[in-house]
Each structure stands twice: as C-alpha cells, then as structure tokens.
Design an enzyme around this catalytic site. Structure first.
Site, PDB file in Angstrom:
ATOM      1  N   HIS A 103      42.325  41.293  53.260  1.00 42.88           N
ATOM      2  CA  HIS A 103      42.164  39.859  53.016  1.00 42.88           C
ATOM      3  C   HIS A 103      40.935  39.575  52.158  1.00 42.88           C
ATOM      4  O   HIS A 103      39.815  39.897  52.545  1.00 42.88           O
ATOM      5  CB  HIS A 103      42.028  39.166  54.375  1.00 42.88           C
ATOM      6  CG  HIS A 103      41.944  37.689  54.310  1.00 42.88           C
ATOM      7  ND1 HIS A 103      40.928  36.970  54.886  1.00 42.88           N
ATOM      8  CD2 HIS A 103      42.785  36.767  53.749  1.00 42.88           C
ATOM      9  CE1 HIS A 103      41.131  35.689  54.709  1.00 42.88           C
ATOM     10  NE2 HIS A 103      42.242  35.524  54.017  1.00 42.88           N
ATOM     11  N   HIS A 120      37.794  31.519  47.016  1.00 47.27           N
ATOM     12  CA  HIS A 120      38.508  30.873  48.118  1.00 47.27           C
ATOM     13  C   HIS A 120      38.239  29.370  48.206  1.00 47.27           C
ATOM     14  O   HIS A 120      39.169  28.566  48.246  1.00 47.27           O
ATOM     15  CB  HIS A 120      38.139  31.526  49.454  1.00 47.27           C
ATOM     16  CG  HIS A 120      38.814  30.874  50.616  1.00 47.27           C
ATOM     17  ND1 HIS A 120      38.269  29.803  51.314  1.00 47.27           N
ATOM     18  CD2 HIS A 120      40.019  31.115  51.185  1.00 47.27           C
ATOM     19  CE1 HIS A 120      39.107  29.429  52.263  1.00 47.27           C
ATOM     20  NE2 HIS A 120      40.170  30.202  52.218  1.00 47.27           N
TER      21      HIS A 120
END
Ligand code: G3P
Ligand code: CA
Length: 295
Positions: free
Chosen positions: A46, A88
């Site tokens: 991730h 992100h």
C-alpha cells in the site's frame, strides 16, 4: 506543520530490506494476473512499502521490490498545470515541506501548485532524516520505476471529483509509457477509485483495462457494479465472509469471478481474518507481516 513522525529508525528499516533476498524467486507467492490467483491472497504493498519508507515515493516502490513484492498501490492526482503526480492527500502539507518552502500558499493543495514547484519539495524528511531528498514522483516517473523493477500496479485515481477528466489523462500517460500494451493490461495493471463514475469512465474509454471499485456497495447493487468493474475493494473494518461470497458469486466486467481486495490490513491477526473470508488480495503498509501471516 512539517513534522517527523515517530517511527523506527531508517537504518533499522534499511536493515530489514538488506536481509531479504531479492529477485523473482523471492517474490510473494501468487499469480501475476488478478484472475489467475488460487490459494492465499495476493499481497499488495500500500503506497509502496509505506510502513518502512515514505509513502508513494520511488523509495517505497524500491523497498517493496527488495522485500519481494510484485504489486504496489499508489494514489494519483493532478497539478495546476495538468501533470499527474503520485500523492495521497489533496494537500501537500502532511508529506512534504511545502509549508516551509511556500509560506503564504495555504491551503497548499496539489491542484494549486505546478509540477515544477512540487518537484522541488522534500517528500521524505517527514518520515525520517535518512529519507530526506525523496521527491513526489510524477506518474510517468513512477510507472517507469515500477516497470524497471518488473513490478505491477494497483493505480488509484484519488479524489476524481477534484480533477474533471483525470481518467483520460491517466490513460494517456499509461499509453505513452507503454502500460496499455497487451502484457501490462493482462497482467500488470488495475485502475481503481472510490468514485464509481471514475471507474466507469476508465472502463468506457479502455474496456480492456482491469478496474476496481473502492467501497462496499450493498449486495443487491453488486451486479450493477460488476458491469464496469472486476474488483470490489472494501475496507477490512466492515468486511464479512458473506460479503466476499456474494461478490464471488458474480462475474466482473471481464467475465471472471468478481474479486475482493481489502485494505488496509497491517497486522497478522487481521490478515488471517480476512484471508479466512476468502479475499483475493490484501492491501497493506506491512506486506512482510501479511505475507508471514497468510503465505
Ligand atoms: O487501495 C486502497 C486504499 O488505498 C484506499 O484508501 O485512503 O489509503 O487511499 P486510501
Ligand atoms: Ca490509495
């Protein structure tokens, strides 16, 4: 504020990487294509190996590679001048030194900075001094590094509502960098988003690309999602075995069993739990921990 998190030392983390055998034979067991997997879940790093290196940087991709992981996940957004970058948050503050470098530009949103400005930011120092100098990669740089490492990519289109038409931009860069050829499309690429319209747009524009929807639609709605996506990717916090089974009873957009890849599972107990539900993949900041638990 530009702050360094409490974390293990970079030296210790590099030690982890150094003790791992690299190369294809050491890679996580599992198939290359989502539809080929049998047995234990695929383990997906991730934002790269983001427990051990600054998230969404090339360093995090390289570390995942050294740890033996084929699949990495990232997040893609668009700059003021239309460049795609890997980050992100829609603000640059948490993971870069933007507040120091550009005071007076609050709220420091990605979409308010040019690619050239973002390229000057430090995206590693917040994680630990040893990582100072890491940059926010462009999507092009990121794709080239993943390719160089012979890795595979779960690409998330982040906050698509902020970036109208970003799906076309993503597909253009993927094509320009050679990621829409047969080999990549069949075995090395999944495009996912929390935005159903965004996933639909990708599927409409490039029906051959494997897609994922981030979320957990009601079971009754799953057939409508299966028309444009191959994966339903929910948070592990709400997942149940029954939900996974309901997805598995359907065929996705490419006629294969609708898959479930869950996030973000960072401990062995959680990994064993979702593996017991029969998930196809586990997205994790700690791929080594998950591999040990389920592999
Ligand atoms: O890939 C799934 C996961 O990344 C979704 O959540 O917030 O980490 O992008 P987030
Ligand atoms: Ca993500």
């Amino acid at each position: 504020m530009y702050a360094r998190p409490v974390t293990a030392t970079a030296a210790a983390l590099l030690g982890i990487g150094a003790t791992l055998v690299s190369g294809p034979a050491a890679r996580a067991a599992g198939p290359t294509a989502p539809s080929e997997r049998h047995g234990e879940p695929l383990v997906i790093a991730h934002r790269g190996a983001s427990a051990y290196a600054p998230e969404n940087t090339l360093a995090a991709v390289d570390l995942a590679d050294r740890m033996g992981f084929d699949w990495v996940e990232n997040d893609v957004q668009r700059t003021e001048d239309g460049e795609l970058v890997v980050l992100h948050d829609d603000s640059l503050t948490r993971t870069t030194d933007v507040e120091q470098r550009f005071p007076g530009r609050a709220p420091w949103r990605v979409r308010d900075f040019t690619a050239a400005e973002i390229a000057t930011l430090d995206a590693g120092g917040w994680f630990g001094a040893a990582w100072t100098g890491a940059r926010v990669p462009t999507l092009k740089q990121y794709l080239n590094r993943v390719d160089r490492n012979h890795q595979k990519l779960l690409l998330e289109i982040k906050r698509p509502e902020l970036y109208p038409g970003i799906e076309r931009d993503v597909l253009r860069v993927l094509r320009q960098e050679g990621w829409l050829d047969r080999s990549h499309v069949r075995r090395k690429l999944v495009v996912q988003s929390f935005g159903a319209d965004s996933v639909r747009a990708v599927h409409r524009q490039r029906p051959d690309v494997v897609t994922g929807f981030l979320g957990a639609p009601p079971v009754a709605d799953l057939p409508s999602y299966a028309a444009f996506t191959d994966q339903i990717n929910p948070s592990h916090t709400t997942l149940t075995a029954d939900y996974v089974a309901a997805a598995h009873r359907l065929k996705g957009a490419h006629g294969k069993r609708l898959q479930v890849h869950t996030w973000t599972v960072n401990d062995a107990v959680g990994a064993a739990r979702v593996a017991g539900f029969g998930v196809d993949g586990i997205i994790t900041d700690r791929p080594d921990v998950v591999r040990d638990a389920v592999g």
